[in-house]
Design a protein around this motif. Structure first.
Motif, PDB file in Angstrom:
ATOM      1  N   PRO A 197       0.809  -1.232   0.000  1.00 17.42           N
ATOM      2  CA  PRO A 197       0.000   0.000   0.000  1.00 17.42           C
ATOM      3  C   PRO A 197       0.838   1.276   0.000  1.00 17.42           C
ATOM      4  O   PRO A 197       0.307   2.358  -0.231  1.00 17.42           O
ATOM      5  CB  PRO A 197      -0.828  -0.118   1.290  1.00 17.42           C
ATOM      6  N   PHE A 198       2.166   1.165   0.263  1.00 15.86           N
ATOM      7  CA  PHE A 198       3.031   2.347   0.282  1.00 15.86           C
ATOM      8  C   PHE A 198       3.809   2.519  -1.023  1.00 15.86           C
ATOM      9  O   PHE A 198       4.642   3.415  -1.137  1.00 15.86           O
ATOM     10  CB  PHE A 198       4.015   2.255   1.462  1.00 15.86           C
ATOM     11  N   ASN A 199       3.533   1.671  -2.004  1.00 17.59           N
ATOM     12  CA  ASN A 199       4.199   1.756  -3.295  1.00 17.59           C
ATOM     13  C   ASN A 199       3.818   3.076  -3.972  1.00 17.59           C
ATOM     14  O   ASN A 199       2.637   3.434  -4.031  1.00 17.59           O
ATOM     15  CB  ASN A 199       3.781   0.575  -4.168  1.00 17.59           C
ATOM     16  N   PRO A 200       4.810   3.819  -4.521  1.00 17.17           N
ATOM     17  CA  PRO A 200       4.495   5.097  -5.186  1.00 17.17           C
ATOM     18  C   PRO A 200       3.494   4.961  -6.326  1.00 17.17           C
ATOM     19  O   PRO A 200       2.821   5.945  -6.669  1.00 17.17           O
ATOM     20  CB  PRO A 200       5.860   5.569  -5.706  1.00 17.17           C
ATOM     21  N   ILE A 201       3.383   3.768  -6.924  1.00 16.81           N
ATOM     22  CA  ILE A 201       2.459   3.592  -8.035  1.00 16.81           C
ATOM     23  C   ILE A 201       1.004   3.768  -7.615  1.00 16.81           C
ATOM     24  O   ILE A 201       0.126   4.019  -8.439  1.00 16.81           O
ATOM     25  CB  ILE A 201       2.679   2.190  -8.679  1.00 16.81           C
ATOM     26  N   ASN A 202       0.747   3.675  -6.304  1.00 10.68           N
ATOM     27  CA  ASN A 202      -0.616   3.875  -5.804  1.00 10.68           C
ATOM     28  C   ASN A 202      -1.036   5.338  -5.872  1.00 10.68           C
ATOM     29  O   ASN A 202      -2.228   5.644  -5.805  1.00 10.68           O
ATOM     30  CB  ASN A 202      -0.729   3.366  -4.367  1.00 10.68           C
ATOM     31  N   ARG A 203      -0.051   6.246  -5.982  1.00  8.97           N
ATOM     32  CA  ARG A 203      -0.373   7.662  -6.162  1.00  8.97           C
ATOM     33  C   ARG A 203      -0.596   7.904  -7.656  1.00  8.97           C
ATOM     34  O   ARG A 203       0.338   7.877  -8.457  1.00  8.97           O
ATOM     35  CB  ARG A 203       0.785   8.530  -5.641  1.00  8.97           C
ATOM     36  N   ARG A 204      -1.833   8.153  -8.029  1.00  9.24           N
ATOM     37  CA  ARG A 204      -2.156   8.213  -9.445  1.00  9.24           C
ATOM     38  C   ARG A 204      -3.432   9.026  -9.689  1.00  9.24           C
ATOM     39  O   ARG A 204      -4.220   9.266  -8.773  1.00  9.24           O
ATOM     40  CB  ARG A 204      -2.352   6.804 -10.007  1.00  9.24           C
ATOM     41  N   ILE A 205      -3.596   9.389 -10.953  1.00  8.61           N
ATOM     42  CA  ILE A 205      -4.832   9.993 -11.456  1.00  8.61           C
ATOM     43  C   ILE A 205      -5.427   9.016 -12.469  1.00  8.61           C
ATOM     44  O   ILE A 205      -4.753   8.568 -13.393  1.00  8.61           O
ATOM     45  CB  ILE A 205      -4.570  11.355 -12.127  1.00  8.61           C
ATOM     46  N   SER A 206      -6.699   8.682 -12.289  1.00 10.71           N
ATOM     47  CA  SER A 206      -7.380   7.753 -13.185  1.00 10.71           C
ATOM     48  C   SER A 206      -8.407   8.525 -14.014  1.00 10.71           C
ATOM     49  O   SER A 206      -9.291   9.194 -13.464  1.00 10.71           O
ATOM     50  CB  SER A 206      -8.070   6.647 -12.382  1.00 10.71           C
ATOM     51  N   ILE A 207      -8.249   8.444 -15.328  1.00 11.41           N
ATOM     52  CA  ILE A 207      -9.185   9.086 -16.266  1.00 11.41           C
ATOM     53  C   ILE A 207     -10.021   7.978 -16.905  1.00 11.41           C
ATOM     54  O   ILE A 207      -9.471   7.070 -17.535  1.00 11.41           O
ATOM     55  CB  ILE A 207      -8.427   9.873 -17.351  1.00 11.41           C
ATOM     56  N   LEU A 208     -11.324   8.038 -16.738  1.00 11.54           N
ATOM     57  CA  LEU A 208     -12.218   7.011 -17.269  1.00 11.54           C
ATOM     58  C   LEU A 208     -13.031   7.577 -18.426  1.00 11.54           C
ATOM     59  O   LEU A 208     -13.790   8.535 -18.261  1.00 11.54           O
ATOM     60  CB  LEU A 208     -13.167   6.505 -16.172  1.00 11.54           C
ATOM     61  N   VAL A 209     -12.844   6.982 -19.602  1.00 13.32           N
ATOM     62  CA  VAL A 209     -13.699   7.295 -20.751  1.00 13.32           C
ATOM     63  C   VAL A 209     -14.912   6.370 -20.646  1.00 13.32           C
ATOM     64  O   VAL A 209     -14.840   5.187 -20.947  1.00 13.32           O
ATOM     65  CB  VAL A 209     -12.950   7.081 -22.079  1.00 13.32           C
ATOM     66  N   MET A 210     -16.028   6.901 -20.180  1.00 12.11           N
ATOM     67  CA  MET A 210     -17.175   6.083 -19.801  1.00 12.11           C
ATOM     68  C   MET A 210     -17.877   5.482 -21.014  1.00 12.11           C
ATOM     69  O   MET A 210     -18.044   6.143 -22.042  1.00 12.11           O
ATOM     70  CB  MET A 210     -18.195   6.913 -19.019  1.00 12.11           C
ATOM     71  N   ASN A 211     -18.310   4.232 -20.863  1.00 14.26           N
ATOM     72  CA  ASN A 211     -19.230   3.686 -21.850  1.00 14.26           C
ATOM     73  C   ASN A 211     -20.647   4.147 -21.506  1.00 14.26           C
ATOM     74  O   ASN A 211     -20.884   4.789 -20.481  1.00 14.26           O
ATOM     75  CB  ASN A 211     -19.136   2.162 -21.922  1.00 14.26           C
ATOM     76  N   LYS A 212     -21.587   3.818 -22.377  1.00 11.37           N
ATOM     77  CA  LYS A 212     -22.943   4.347 -22.216  1.00 11.37           C
ATOM     78  C   LYS A 212     -23.604   3.843 -20.935  1.00 11.37           C
ATOM     79  O   LYS A 212     -24.345   4.572 -20.277  1.00 11.37           O
ATOM     80  CB  LYS A 212     -23.788   3.949 -23.436  1.00 11.37           C
ATOM     81  N   ARG A 213     -23.330   2.603 -20.563  1.00 10.53           N
ATOM     82  CA  ARG A 213     -23.950   2.048 -19.365  1.00 10.53           C
ATOM     83  C   ARG A 213     -23.495   2.800 -18.124  1.00 10.53           C
ATOM     84  O   ARG A 213     -24.297   3.155 -17.252  1.00 10.53           O
ATOM     85  CB  ARG A 213     -23.606   0.566 -19.236  1.00 10.53           C
ATOM     86  N   THR A 214     -22.194   3.064 -18.017  1.00  9.88           N
ATOM     87  CA  THR A 214     -21.660   3.790 -16.866  1.00  9.88           C
ATOM     88  C   THR A 214     -22.180   5.222 -16.845  1.00  9.88           C
ATOM     89  O   THR A 214     -22.538   5.752 -15.789  1.00  9.88           O
ATOM     90  CB  THR A 214     -20.128   3.787 -16.911  1.00  9.88           C
ATOM     91  N   GLU A 215     -22.226   5.840 -18.019  1.00  8.41           N
ATOM     92  CA  GLU A 215     -22.729   7.205 -18.092  1.00  8.41           C
ATOM     93  C   GLU A 215     -24.170   7.293 -17.612  1.00  8.41           C
ATOM     94  O   GLU A 215     -24.534   8.193 -16.838  1.00  8.41           O
ATOM     95  CB  GLU A 215     -22.612   7.704 -19.533  1.00  8.41           C
ATOM     96  N   ASN A 216     -25.012   6.363 -18.041  1.00  6.68           N
ATOM     97  CA  ASN A 216     -26.404   6.358 -17.602  1.00  6.68           C
ATOM     98  C   ASN A 216     -26.517   6.114 -16.101  1.00  6.68           C
ATOM     99  O   ASN A 216     -27.372   6.697 -15.432  1.00  6.68           O
ATOM    100  CB  ASN A 216     -27.186   5.285 -18.361  1.00  6.68           C
ATOM    101  N   ALA A 217     -25.653   5.247 -15.570  1.00  8.59           N
ATOM    102  CA  ALA A 217     -25.685   4.978 -14.133  1.00  8.59           C
ATOM    103  C   ALA A 217     -25.332   6.226 -13.339  1.00  8.59           C
ATOM    104  O   ALA A 217     -25.948   6.522 -12.310  1.00  8.59           O
ATOM    105  CB  ALA A 217     -24.721   3.837 -13.801  1.00  8.59           C
ATOM    106  N   VAL A 218     -24.351   6.984 -13.816  1.00  7.94           N
ATOM    107  CA  VAL A 218     -23.960   8.217 -13.126  1.00  7.94           C
ATOM    108  C   VAL A 218     -25.071   9.249 -13.218  1.00  7.94           C
ATOM    109  O   VAL A 218     -25.411   9.911 -12.231  1.00  7.94           O
ATOM    110  CB  VAL A 218     -22.647   8.766 -13.719  1.00  7.94           C
TER     111      VAL A 218
END
Length: 323
Positions: A262-283
């Motif tokens: 859990p202390f690995n530097p790779i855990n510090r990140r920004i996640s960009i999600l290009v949503m599909n239609k199902r996820t967009e409708n859920a949001v």
């Protein structure tokens, strides 16, 4: 006297004339008989070649002709005309269904199949976008240096682009939401590419599990939310339309990329999600599935709701010493 007692015998011979003409009346009678026999054999042949369903329909018609004509049904016809029972297709087993030479225009909608087809098309489009981004990175000498910090994968929610820290190359200044210059370059290029697709965008910020807090109550939650919002601003600066961004959240250290460390530097990140239609409708309908991999999704959602109240925290001054 004896001669006077005998009378002469007179024989009259009648000469008969020739037979008279009988006429042709018998031919007419014979022709009627042959016609009747032909009709009888045709009737027998038709009855022998007619299916059981047609025979039942004919029988029902002669029993109750008005009822069959108005109600229709098996054996009597299933035409789509106002008065059911008509048609020209005598080969149907269970009744006539055609009321003319033109086939009725019947359209059936299979919503499940249509949805699956759309999802396949969208998945193919997202895979194409992934290849395009990878080609852009390979073609750009500046971005090629940071290729190891860009992770792309297609998930059930859409195309996920993760920009991660390396040990000696963090994305942000220590303990702040200030972007490093190379991070700005990466986000500018991504903003321009992502603006060409119709999908909506979601961003989430993550930190590692190193404890961090201030006297003002500024923690990893606020820090991750501020970094996600700073990334949003840079994407818009790079060319992404602000209207395409649908969600910006901070997940703190709730969801690790490297669960073993859990202390690995790779855990510090920004996640960009290009949503599909199902996820967009859920949001859009408040059934918001966060971009959380693994089995800790429920815990992360609960933690976000409790810590941030469902929104972004206000930026506050943060001391140094935290990456």
């Amino acid at each position: 006297m004896a001669d006077e007692g005998q009378k002469p015998i007179i024989v009259k011979r009648v000469k008969k004339g020739g037979h008279g003409h009988h006429g042709g009346a018998w031919k007419i009678a014979y022709a009627d008989f042959v016609t009747a026999m032909m009709a009888f054999f045709l009737l027998m042949w038709l009855l022998g070649s007619t299916t059981k369903g047609d025979m039942e329909g004919i029988a029902n018609y002669f029993k109750t002709p008005l009822k069959v004509a108005m109600q229709g049904g098996s054996g009597s016809g299933n035409s789509n005309s106002i008065l059911q029972g008509g048609g020209k297709d005598l080969t149907r087993r269970n009744g006539q269904v055609k009321n003319g030479d033109i086939e009725p225009n019947k359209k059936s909608m299979d919503l499940k199949s249509a949805r699956e087809a759309l999802e396949k098309q969208e998945a193919a489009r997202l895979e194409e976008l992934k290849q395009r981004i990878q080609q852009t990175i390979d073609a750009n000498p500046l971005l090629r240096k940071y290729k190891n910090q860009l992770l792309l994968d297609v998930t059930s929610e859409g195309l996920r682009i993760q920009i991660v820290d390396e040990k000696n190359r963090p994305m942000f200044a220590s303990a702040s939401a200030q972007l490093q210059p190379y991070t700005r370059d990466i986000l500018d290029v991504l903003g321009l590419v992502l603006n060409d697709v119709p999908n909506r965008i979601g961003l989430s910020g993550h930190t590692d599990s190193t404890p961090y807090s201030t006297a003002e109550g500024y923690t990893n939650w606020e820090l991750s939310a501020d970094r996600a919002n700073a990334s949003r601003r840079e994407l818009v600066h790079g060319g992404l339309s602000d209207a395409k961004i649908l969600r910006v959240v901070g997940l703190g250290s709730a969801v690790h990329l490297d669960r073993a460390d859990p202390f690995n530097p790779i855990n510090r990140r920004i996640s960009i999600l290009v949503m599909n239609k199902r996820t967009e409708n859920a949001v859009l309908h408040d059934g918001t599935p966060l971009d959380v991999p693994g089995e800790s999704a429920d815990a992360a959602v609960k933690a976000v709701a409790e810590a941030t109240g469902g929104g972004l925290a206000q930026p506050a001054a943060a001391p140094a010493g935290k990456k």
